[in-house]
Design a protein around this motif. Structure first.
Motif, mmCIF file in Angstrom:
data_model
loop_
_atom_site.group_PDB
_atom_site.id
_atom_site.type_symbol
_atom_site.label_atom_id
_atom_site.label_comp_id
_atom_site.label_asym_id
_atom_site.label_seq_id
_atom_site.Cartn_x
_atom_site.Cartn_y
_atom_site.Cartn_z
ATOM 1 N N VAL A 9 26.048 -7.998 35.000
ATOM 2 C CA VAL A 9 26.721 -8.688 36.097
ATOM 3 C C VAL A 9 26.295 -8.106 37.434
ATOM 4 O O VAL A 9 26.030 -8.805 38.390
ATOM 5 C CB VAL A 9 28.257 -8.588 35.920
ATOM 6 N N THR A 10 26.203 -6.754 37.470
ATOM 7 C CA THR A 10 25.787 -6.109 38.716
ATOM 8 C C THR A 10 24.405 -6.578 39.140
ATOM 9 O O THR A 10 24.157 -6.869 40.295
ATOM 10 C CB THR A 10 25.800 -4.572 38.543
ATOM 11 N N PHE A 26 21.448 8.289 51.113
ATOM 12 C CA PHE A 26 20.627 9.243 51.857
ATOM 13 C C PHE A 26 20.023 10.281 50.922
ATOM 14 O O PHE A 26 18.815 10.585 51.011
ATOM 15 C CB PHE A 26 21.473 9.931 52.932
ATOM 16 N N LEU A 27 20.804 10.835 50.020
ATOM 17 C CA LEU A 27 20.301 11.872 49.112
ATOM 18 C C LEU A 27 19.251 11.320 48.150
ATOM 19 O O LEU A 27 18.239 11.975 47.876
ATOM 20 C CB LEU A 27 21.460 12.492 48.328
ATOM 21 N N VAL A 28 19.476 10.104 47.638
ATOM 22 C CA VAL A 28 18.506 9.502 46.719
ATOM 23 C C VAL A 28 17.180 9.264 47.432
ATOM 24 O O VAL A 28 16.100 9.606 46.926
ATOM 25 C CB VAL A 28 19.061 8.186 46.144
ATOM 26 N N PHE A 29 17.234 8.703 48.632
ATOM 27 C CA PHE A 29 16.002 8.417 49.367
ATOM 28 C C PHE A 29 15.378 9.683 49.947
ATOM 29 O O PHE A 29 14.161 9.731 50.147
ATOM 30 C CB PHE A 29 16.271 7.385 50.465
ATOM 31 N N LYS A 53 14.615 0.807 36.767
ATOM 32 C CA LYS A 53 14.569 1.355 35.404
ATOM 33 C C LYS A 53 15.605 2.453 35.178
ATOM 34 O O LYS A 53 16.318 2.441 34.179
ATOM 35 C CB LYS A 53 13.156 1.869 35.118
ATOM 36 N N ARG A 54 15.683 3.435 36.093
ATOM 37 C CA ARG A 54 16.539 4.589 35.834
ATOM 38 C C ARG A 54 17.990 4.328 36.224
ATOM 39 O O ARG A 54 18.898 4.470 35.412
ATOM 40 C CB ARG A 54 16.017 5.820 36.581
ATOM 41 N N ARG A 55 18.237 3.930 37.471
ATOM 42 C CA ARG A 55 19.610 3.721 37.928
ATOM 43 C C ARG A 55 20.141 2.329 37.623
ATOM 44 O O ARG A 55 21.361 2.120 37.607
ATOM 45 C CB ARG A 55 19.706 3.979 39.444
ATOM 46 N N GLN A 56 19.239 1.351 37.425
ATOM 47 C CA GLN A 56 19.623 -0.032 37.151
ATOM 48 C C GLN A 56 20.567 -0.577 38.221
ATOM 49 O O GLN A 56 21.520 -1.288 37.944
ATOM 50 C CB GLN A 56 20.254 -0.152 35.761
ATOM 51 N N TRP A 57 20.260 -0.251 39.471
ATOM 52 C CA TRP A 57 21.037 -0.775 40.587
ATOM 53 C C TRP A 57 20.706 -2.232 40.849
ATOM 54 O O TRP A 57 21.564 -2.992 41.310
ATOM 55 C CB TRP A 57 20.756 0.053 41.842
#
Length: 409
Positions: A9-10, A26-29, A53-57
């Protein structure tokens, strides 16, 4: 099963304003800004691994559409993808946090190099700086080759690229680039026959039509208003801001294509010497993050005030500001824009012109300032071999070429 459903759904609803905090983004980027070597194409691979792939955002289709949108716009493509992802996940604050995290590491490194440039020129001698120029030659040559293969796959676009290179060499960097882009867009829209099938457009992009119009009006108003204001005010800082804003607004293809436009802005005016320009560009290849932060080095070493850290901040904001406005304008309207066949053909023509503009820059100023004898040619060829066929990372090639120039130059 429940978790998978929620994840699905996300990904089907990409308008996720407020879903991630600005600090998290900010921390991720910031981590990506510290580790993303290899230039714009590599950055897109890092982003896909991280967010799809990793976070599936976001899902694959959403990511592909964002990448397509940012390739369509002028400006730094990978940075614009990051801004768009930040906008999707955290609203306007998320977009700012994503850009700041991805940009800050390379900007700080290049400003530090700018502060040490005078000492480096005296203590290590011009041979090390000459090695950076030769490395820049290899990197630009590789960019011309790879972009030419993907953006000029047929006779029509290859011809547009060649004619664009000729116009830049014949007319000069500033006017030649404008002529090349305008004529290539017209020829592309009217004459090119390119594939026109596109995937179904996604829904749910953030922003409203009103916000898009405001961003577009601000972008155009600043593009034409800043030079006029600088001329009336006779203020160097405003002239500097207007010039870098114009470069950020007109660079199609991003990455290495910014080289000729920046050179045309800062070298003829005397703000930065040709020697400083090419040495800084070579240093920019050895660090992670977006190549557009090369502007931070130019702002730090520029003549007049502001320079140093203040100059770096000023021109970095100026060159990236168009990206924020263009992404804000295009996200809500991308589905409609991409449906126009002539628009896509015009962009294909502009992309071919970009290759020609970069080819002209490969000749002047890169080749003419870097290659003076047979040793220079051999070192540049070796660097190109390592980059293109041995797949060595650009930062390693820059360092090896600099050391080789100290030993053999």
């Amino acid at each position: 099963m429940q978790n998978n459903s929620a994840s699905t759904v996300t990904r089907k609803s990409p308008d996720l304003t407020g879903h991630s905090s600005a600090w998290t983004l900010f921390l991720v980027f910031l981590r990506l800004g510290l580790t993303s070597f290899g230039g714009p194409a590599a950055h897109l691979g890092y982003f896909r691994d991280e967010f799809v792939k990793r976070r599936q955002w976001i899902d694959e289709h959403t990511y592909s559409d964002i990448v397509a949108l940012c390739q369509f716009l002028p400006g730094p493509g990978s940075s614009q993808v990051g801004i768009a992802i930040g906008r999707l996940r955290g609203g306007v604050a998320g977009a700012l946090a994503a850009w700041l995290g991805f940009t800050l590491p390379s900007a700080i490194m290049l400003v530090a190099f700018g502060y040490g440039f005078a000492y480096l020129a005296d203590a290590v001698s011009s041979r090390l700086l000459h090695g950076l120029k030769l490395a820049a030659l290899a990197v630009v040559a590789q960019a011309v080759w790879s972009m030419g293969r993907s953006l000029c796959p047929d006779r029509g676009r290859a011809t547009l690229a060649a004619m664009s290179a000729i116009s830049v060499v014949a007319l000069g960097a500033t006017s030649g680039q404008i002529v090349a882009i305008v004529l290539a867009a017209i020829c592309g829209a009217c004459l090119l026959k390119t594939p026109t099938d596109v995937p179904e457009s996604l829904s749910g992009m953030p922003g409203t039509r009103t916000e898009a119009v405001v961003c577009l009006v601000a972008f155009v108003g600043l593009l034409f208003g800043l030079p006029l204001a600088a001329k009336l005010a006779h203020a160097h800082w405003l002239d500097l801001f207007a010039s870098f804003y114009r470069v950020g607004s007109l660079v199609f293809g991003g990455g290495h294509v910014v080289l000729p436009l920046l050179q045309a802005v800062v070298v003829p005016t005397g703000w930065v010497s040709a020697n400083e320009f090419l040495a800084g560009y070579g240093a920019a290849q050895a660090i992670p993050g977006p190549l557009f932060t090369f502007a931070a080095f130019l702002g730090a070493v520029s003549k007049g005030s502001p320079n140093g850290a203040a100059g770096a901040v000023l021109v970095t904001v100026a060159i990236f500001l168009p990206s924020f406005l263009l992404v804000g304008a295009a996200l809500p309207m991308w589905g409609k824009l991409r449906s126009f066949d002539r628009m896509r053909k015009a962009m294909a023509g502009i992309n071919a012109a970009v290759v020609g503009i970069l080819l002209a820059a490969l000749y002047d100023p890169v080749w003419t300032n870097a290659v003076h004898n047979a040793t220079d040619f051999c070192l540049a060829l070796s660097a190109l071999l390592l980059l293109t066929w041995w797949r060595c990372p650009s930062w390693a090639v820059v360092m090896l070429t600099a050391v080789a120039t100290l030993l053999f130059g």
